[in-house]
Design an enzyme around this catalytic site. Structure first.
Site, short mmCIF file in Angstrom:
data_model
loop_
_atom_site.label_atom_id
_atom_site.label_comp_id
_atom_site.label_asym_id
_atom_site.label_seq_id
_atom_site.Cartn_x
_atom_site.Cartn_y
_atom_site.Cartn_z
N LYS A 11 0.84 -1.20 0.00
CA LYS A 11 0.00 0.00 0.00
C LYS A 11 0.88 1.25 0.00
CE LYS A 11 -0.39 -0.23 5.05
NZ LYS A 11 -1.23 -0.72 6.15
N ARG B 75 -10.88 -0.26 14.74
CA ARG B 75 -10.83 0.45 13.45
C ARG B 75 -11.88 -0.11 12.50
NH1 ARG B 75 -4.98 1.00 10.61
NH2 ARG B 75 -5.29 -1.22 10.22
N HIS C 40 -6.38 -7.53 13.12
CA HIS C 40 -5.17 -6.69 13.15
C HIS C 40 -4.82 -6.36 14.59
CE1 HIS C 40 -2.23 -4.15 11.23
NE2 HIS C 40 -2.67 -3.07 11.84
N ARG D 200 0.97 -10.77 7.07
CA ARG D 200 0.91 -9.52 6.29
C ARG D 200 2.14 -8.68 6.62
NH1 ARG D 200 -4.09 -9.65 8.94
NH2 ARG D 200 -3.53 -7.78 10.11
N TYR E 118 15.61 32.03 3.24
CA TYR E 118 14.47 32.84 3.68
C TYR E 118 14.61 33.24 5.15
CZ TYR E 118 11.96 31.51 -0.55
OH TYR E 118 11.58 31.34 -1.85
N CYS F 225 13.95 25.35 1.64
CA CYS F 225 13.01 25.96 0.69
C CYS F 225 12.14 24.87 0.06
CB CYS F 225 13.76 26.71 -0.41
SG CYS F 225 15.07 27.79 0.20
N MET F 226 11.26 25.27 -0.84
CA MET F 226 10.37 24.30 -1.48
C MET F 226 11.16 23.26 -2.29
SD MET F 226 7.16 24.91 -4.06
CE MET F 226 5.99 25.58 -2.89
N ASP F 227 12.22 23.71 -2.96
CA ASP F 227 12.92 22.83 -3.89
C ASP F 227 14.41 22.67 -3.61
OD1 ASP F 227 10.45 23.08 -5.56
OD2 ASP F 227 11.20 25.13 -5.72
C1 LIG Z 1 -0.55 -1.70 6.80
C2 LIG Z 1 -1.11 -2.94 7.33
C3 LIG Z 1 -0.27 -4.05 7.57
C4 LIG Z 1 1.22 -4.00 7.48
O1 LIG Z 1 1.73 -3.55 8.72
P1 LIG Z 1 3.29 -3.43 9.00
O2 LIG Z 1 3.38 -3.01 10.41
O3 LIG Z 1 3.81 -2.41 8.06
O4 LIG Z 1 3.88 -4.77 8.74
C5 LIG Z 1 -0.88 -5.23 7.93
N1 LIG Z 1 -2.22 -5.32 8.08
C6 LIG Z 1 -3.04 -4.27 7.90
C7 LIG Z 1 -4.50 -4.43 8.10
C8 LIG Z 1 -2.52 -3.05 7.53
O5 LIG Z 1 -3.33 -2.00 7.36
#
Ligand SMILES: *Cc1c(COP(=O)(O)O)cnc(C)c1O
Length: 388
Positions: free
Chosen positions: A41, A137, A167, A223, A269, A315-317
């Site tokens: 992601k 969540r 999670h 994951r 700046y 700065c920005m760049d």
């Molecule tokens: C982003 C995410 C992960 C990955 O988590 P890490 O701590 O980066 O390994 C796993 N499960 C869910 C639901 C997430 O949103």
């Protein structure tokens, strides 16, 4: 115009070998029946989603995960055929697009199922049911909610329940108490669904931290996000890491201007910095629009293997640095990574910004091209701005 992929002298290097190594290390760490889902992601945590997904798949990952449907579709557009799970909530009206592109969605609401069923008609959709065991969540929270989901799914046989997951909220902290309560809650839910005839192929609980700590108690799929990029899920965990993680991200630029100053001359700046007599000042072409934010004004970069402090406002760049002496225009500047025996890590930057390492590569914007290294060779460039 020639067809150079980009024209600036600032870039991020993504070491795909490191990503492959990290995925392989996870595969060795977990029991053999456990597969790896690579979490790509947010453009692969800022590393480039397509290249890192491909690296993870080469190293033996079986599944990919993203946060939103658009990210999944972008991977499909690049020809990636591996299964992809969207971890976030997708509007039910888009269930048909997900079905068309064989993208797996996360489901936990009966209304969602009802609405998706309408757009799906007689198409099928692969889904993973999400259980909220304490993250607060997304997910099914009670057996009562689970019962309604089961009844709803019985009405619509087009939904293929392929996974059941949850999670952890505290997997990156050393105390195990809350994880244990989440494990128990998940076990109870899984048992309930099993009794109701829902026995999905995949169960998954662990993010990077959970998978590092409880490799044999987190289902048959892990994951892996942050650790696949070679970063530790937390500083506590860094001290207890059972296998090596290889960071994949480094950030580079070059001096585009060098000058010797008189005493008391202002820089940038607000004229907040004044030079000392004879001081050498260099200009580095990356700024807050690239994600090198103004809060980094008191940090340093590496030039000729030495630390060179940033002086004046970013700065920005661009920003300016104080050089140890006369230095060539074009001298390499390392913002994240090694030069000689000196190193600046993503963790160093995160600590300076009082945040977590996750935020740092995500912060480096699309204007900074990503150069991919594979077998130590340059293997393509992605520049989000110039692409297409
Ligand atoms: C982003 C995410 C992960 C990955 O988590 P890490 O701590 O980066 O390994 C796993 N499960 C869910 C639901 C997430 O949103």
């Amino acid at each position: 115009m020639d067809n150079q992929p980009y024209y600036r002298e600032t870039w991020a290097e993504i070491n795909l070998d490191a990503i492959e190594q990290n995925i392989k290390s996870f595969k060795r760490h977990v029991p053999s029946h456990v597969s790896v889902m690579a979490v790509v992601k947010a453009d692969g945590y800022g590393h480039g989603a397509v290249a890192t997904a491909e690296a993870a798949l080469r190293a033996g990952a079986s599944y990919l995960a993203v946060a939103i449907l658009d990210e999944a579709l972008a991977l499909r557009e690049e020809g990636i055929t591996a299964p992809i799970l969207v971890l976030g909530w997708v509007p039910p009206v888009h269930a048909k697009i997900a079905s068309d592109y064989k993208i797996t969605l996360t489901v936990f609401q009966t209304d969602w199922i009802e609405q998706a069923a309408v757009v799906l008609d007689d198409l099928t959709l692969t889904i993973h049911l999400k259980i909220d065991t304490g993250m607060g969540r997304l997910g099914i929270r009670t057996e009562k909610e689970a019962k309604l989901i089961v009844e709803c799914l019985e009405k619509y046989p087009g939904f293929m329940v392929e996974g059941l997951y949850t999670h952890f909220a505290t997997a990156d902290e050393l105390d195990n108490l809350f994880i244990e309560s989440q494990l128990t809650a998940f076990e109870e839910m899984a048992t309930y669904f099993e009794r109701e005839g829902i026995r999905p192929r995949w169960t998954h609980l662990g993010n990077s931290a959970g998978s590092i700590r409880l490799p044999d108690r987190i289902g048959n799929l892990i994951r892996v996000g942050i650790a696949m990029y070679g970063l530790h899920p937390s500083q506590e965990m860094k001290l207890n890491q059972p296998f090596k993680l290889e960071p994949a991200f480094s950030l580079h630029s070059q001096l585009v201007h060098v000058k010797q100053m008189n005493g008391g001359e202002p820089i940038s700046y607000g004229s907040t910095y004044r030079t000392n007599e004879g001081e050498w000042i260099g200009t580095v072409p990356i700024g807050y629009a690239d994600g090198w934010i103004r809060k980094l004004k008191d940090s340093y970069v590496l030039i000729n293997g030495k630390r060179a402090p940033i002086v004046g406002r970013i700065c920005m760049d661009q920003f300016m640095v104080r050089l140890p002496g006369k230095t060539k225009i074009g001298a390499p500047v390392t913002l994240i990574g090694y030069q000689g025996s000196e190193e600046i890590t993503i963790d160093d930057i995160a600590e300076r910004l009082e945040t977590i390492n996750y935020e740092i590569p995500c912060m480096i914007g699309p204007r900074v091209p990503r150069i991919f290294l594979q077998n130590k060779e340059k293997k393509g460039v992605m520049n989000t701005i110039l692409k297409k």
